[in-house]
Write an enzyme that holds these catalytic residues in place. Sequence first.
Site, mmCIF file in Angstrom:
data_model
loop_
_atom_site.group_PDB
_atom_site.id
_atom_site.type_symbol
_atom_site.label_atom_id
_atom_site.label_comp_id
_atom_site.label_asym_id
_atom_site.label_seq_id
_atom_site.Cartn_x
_atom_site.Cartn_y
_atom_site.Cartn_z
ATOM 1 N N ASP A 38 0.936 -1.005 0.504
ATOM 2 C CA ASP A 38 -0.100 -0.342 -0.150
ATOM 3 C C ASP A 38 0.773 0.961 -0.209
ATOM 4 O O ASP A 38 1.607 1.323 0.878
ATOM 5 C CB ASP A 38 -0.436 0.135 0.642
ATOM 6 N N ILE A 39 0.890 1.825 -1.166
ATOM 7 C CA ILE A 39 1.373 2.919 -1.277
ATOM 8 C C ILE A 39 1.636 3.966 -0.150
ATOM 9 O O ILE A 39 2.329 5.075 -0.062
ATOM 10 C CB ILE A 39 2.064 3.599 -2.691
ATOM 11 N N ALA A 62 -2.677 4.673 -8.382
ATOM 12 C CA ALA A 62 -3.270 5.991 -8.185
ATOM 13 C C ALA A 62 -4.699 4.947 -7.658
ATOM 14 O O ALA A 62 -5.233 4.597 -8.472
ATOM 15 C CB ALA A 62 -3.125 6.291 -9.521
ATOM 16 N N THR A 64 -7.348 6.886 -9.502
ATOM 17 C CA THR A 64 -8.414 7.232 -11.106
ATOM 18 C C THR A 64 -9.810 7.664 -11.043
ATOM 19 O O THR A 64 -10.572 7.828 -12.429
ATOM 20 C CB THR A 64 -7.983 6.310 -12.243
ATOM 21 N N THR A 103 -1.539 13.758 -14.907
ATOM 22 C CA THR A 103 -2.422 13.564 -16.138
ATOM 23 C C THR A 103 -2.298 14.608 -16.482
ATOM 24 O O THR A 103 -1.992 16.172 -16.028
ATOM 25 C CB THR A 103 -3.766 13.929 -15.042
ATOM 26 N N ASP A 104 -2.944 15.043 -17.516
ATOM 27 C CA ASP A 104 -3.325 16.548 -18.358
ATOM 28 C C ASP A 104 -4.425 16.884 -17.624
ATOM 29 O O ASP A 104 -4.352 18.114 -17.820
ATOM 30 C CB ASP A 104 -4.303 16.034 -19.840
ATOM 31 N N TYR A 127 -9.569 15.689 -8.392
ATOM 32 C CA TYR A 127 -8.724 14.313 -8.651
ATOM 33 C C TYR A 127 -7.969 15.812 -9.445
ATOM 34 O O TYR A 127 -6.210 14.935 -8.928
ATOM 35 C CB TYR A 127 -9.055 13.951 -10.129
ATOM 36 N N LYS A 131 -3.493 15.561 -8.083
ATOM 37 C CA LYS A 131 -2.386 14.176 -8.743
ATOM 38 C C LYS A 131 -1.715 15.568 -8.546
ATOM 39 O O LYS A 131 0.516 15.338 -8.677
ATOM 40 C CB LYS A 131 -3.278 14.232 -10.290
HETATM 41 N N1 LIG Z 1 -6.929 6.261 -17.373
HETATM 42 C C1 LIG Z 1 -6.796 7.653 -17.229
HETATM 43 O O1 LIG Z 1 -7.213 7.523 -18.381
HETATM 44 C C2 LIG Z 1 -5.425 8.202 -17.135
HETATM 45 C C3 LIG Z 1 -5.578 9.664 -17.412
HETATM 46 C C4 LIG Z 1 -3.417 10.310 -17.599
HETATM 47 C C5 LIG Z 1 -3.319 9.908 -16.465
HETATM 48 N N2 LIG Z 1 -3.418 9.156 -15.760
HETATM 49 C C6 LIG Z 1 -2.647 8.295 -14.796
HETATM 50 O O2 LIG Z 1 -2.175 6.760 -14.924
HETATM 51 C C7 LIG Z 1 -1.713 6.229 -14.437
HETATM 52 C C8 LIG Z 1 -2.211 5.162 -14.448
HETATM 53 O O3 LIG Z 1 -3.165 5.068 -14.790
HETATM 54 P P1 LIG Z 1 -4.139 3.445 -15.400
HETATM 55 O O4 LIG Z 1 -5.451 3.931 -15.496
HETATM 56 O O5 LIG Z 1 -3.792 2.289 -15.618
HETATM 57 O O6 LIG Z 1 -5.677 3.556 -13.408
HETATM 58 P P2 LIG Z 1 -5.986 2.228 -12.471
HETATM 59 O O7 LIG Z 1 -6.019 1.003 -13.445
HETATM 60 O O8 LIG Z 1 -7.043 2.747 -11.985
HETATM 61 O O9 LIG Z 1 -5.095 1.187 -11.776
HETATM 62 C C9 LIG Z 1 -4.486 1.841 -10.531
HETATM 63 C C10 LIG Z 1 -3.805 0.262 -9.621
HETATM 64 O O10 LIG Z 1 -3.567 1.209 -8.434
HETATM 65 C C11 LIG Z 1 -3.981 0.439 -7.580
HETATM 66 N N3 LIG Z 1 -4.202 1.440 -6.350
HETATM 67 C C12 LIG Z 1 -5.294 2.194 -5.607
HETATM 68 N N4 LIG Z 1 -4.515 2.476 -4.375
HETATM 69 C C13 LIG Z 1 -3.861 2.187 -3.894
HETATM 70 C C14 LIG Z 1 -2.876 1.867 -3.093
HETATM 71 N N5 LIG Z 1 -3.210 2.282 -1.558
HETATM 72 N N6 LIG Z 1 -1.416 0.935 -2.983
HETATM 73 C C15 LIG Z 1 -1.227 0.155 -3.945
HETATM 74 N N7 LIG Z 1 -1.663 0.939 -4.848
HETATM 75 C C16 LIG Z 1 -3.366 1.072 -5.450
HETATM 76 C C17 LIG Z 1 -5.053 0.078 -8.192
HETATM 77 O O11 LIG Z 1 -6.335 -0.583 -7.034
HETATM 78 P P3 LIG Z 1 -7.650 -0.912 -7.494
HETATM 79 O O12 LIG Z 1 -8.371 -0.885 -8.543
HETATM 80 O O13 LIG Z 1 -7.950 -1.818 -6.099
HETATM 81 O O14 LIG Z 1 -8.241 0.284 -6.888
HETATM 82 C C18 LIG Z 1 -4.978 0.019 -9.520
HETATM 83 O O15 LIG Z 1 -5.255 -1.016 -9.087
HETATM 84 C C19 LIG Z 1 -2.468 6.775 -12.976
HETATM 85 O O16 LIG Z 1 -1.283 7.830 -12.598
HETATM 86 C C20 LIG Z 1 -3.323 7.862 -13.269
HETATM 87 O O17 LIG Z 1 -3.743 9.029 -12.765
HETATM 88 C C21 LIG Z 1 -4.671 7.943 -16.151
#
Ligand SMILES: NC(=O)c1ccc[n+]([C@@H]2O[C@H](COP(=O)([O-])OP(=O)(O)OC[C@H]3O[C@@H](n4cnc5c(N)ncnc54)[C@H](OP(=O)(O)O)[C@@H]3O)[C@@H](O)[C@H]2O)c1
Length: 293
Positions: A38-39, A62, A64, A103-104, A127, A131
């Site tokens: 857990d980060i 994250a 998200t 993120t953007d 959000y 970030k």
């Molecule tokens: N998705 C988008 O459209 C988007 C756009 C721009 C930027 N980003 C950024 O890109 C990055 C990757 O996004 P993604 O879409 O791959 O995210 P994601 O699919 O939501 O994956 C995030 C992972 O982090 C886990 N997590 C949550 N809380 C945690 C904690 N305390 N310790 C350890 N792990 C934890 C989540 O577990 P649970 O599912 O169990 O919570 C999930 O497995 C993020 O930094 C996000 O902000 C995303």
Amino acid sequence: MRKILITGSQGQLGRSIKKLEPNYKETTFVYTDVDDLDITNLESVEQFIEKEQFTDIINCAAYTAVDKAEQENDLAFRINALGPENLAKASQSHHCRFIHISTDYVFDGKNHQPYIETDTTEPPSAYGKTKLEGEKLVLKQKADSIIIRTSWLYSEFGGNFLKTMMKYGQERPELKVVFDQIGTPTYAGDLAAAILEIIHKDGSEQHRGIYHFSNEGVVSWYDFAKEIMEKTHIDCKITPILSSEYPLPAPRPFYSLMNKAKIKKDFNIIIPYWKDGLRECLKALQKKKPFFK
Ligand SMILES: NC(=O)c1ccc[n+]([C@@H]2O[C@H](COP(=O)([O-])OP(=O)(O)OC[C@H]3O[C@@H](n4cnc5c(N)ncnc54)[C@H](OP(=O)(O)O)[C@@H]3O)[C@@H](O)[C@H]2O)c1
């Protein structure tokens, strides 16, 4: 020999990195998610990193849920701001490089030309604010860190716009999609490839700080949805609407194009066009679970 820790590895980006592991036979990858690491817990983070002697950490963890973050601000702040701070602290004390993803949505979307890394940040959503705090706390640690802002992430894994459009497109005759938010979709497979390329080829300590990465090109969510329907042969009418006709709890930036000149120049990477990223993702989805003959 590199040894890389991936946090939040069950998410879209984490699983996209895992898919590329076979391309890096000399590298050891250690995957964790919230149940193993857990980060938000500094003590666990320190202990985990001390034990394993990593060369690099990629933070894919994250919060998200953009709309839910308006209500769950504290939780989002812990995961998106304090979590990266903990990882940056531990990276610094154990001399490993830290790659963090942002993120953007840190921008207010009022620009008329692609955002560069030094442009003023003014997130309109909770959000985006969490970030942005994450970015600031990471930079404050003065760790060996690279922050990559990305946009409109989708993949064959987890939930995302592509999969939502495909699901509803198969169930309904018509979908209304906003055409006044402009940006660039990013295939998580392309982002994962860029991160691993950066880690494995970069020797220069000068190339640190914030970078922008998305696929190439410009679209609205409406255009993205139209392309999805066309390429998946789903017979669903896509109708353009204004954001004001589809109110959501979290405000989104209307314009979130990012200038990627810095990442291309410093790391010499080639970024795929968004339609090429979409084609790759659909190929992967088709292989996992065929959706057309
Ligand atoms: N998705 C988008 O459209 C988007 C756009 C721009 C930027 N980003 C950024 O890109 C990055 C990757 O996004 P993604 O879409 O791959 O995210 P994601 O699919 O939501 O994956 C995030 C992972 O982090 C886990 N997590 C949550 N809380 C945690 C904690 N305390 N310790 C350890 N792990 C934890 C989540 O577990 P649970 O599912 O169990 O919570 C999930 O497995 C993020 O930094 C996000 O902000 C995303």
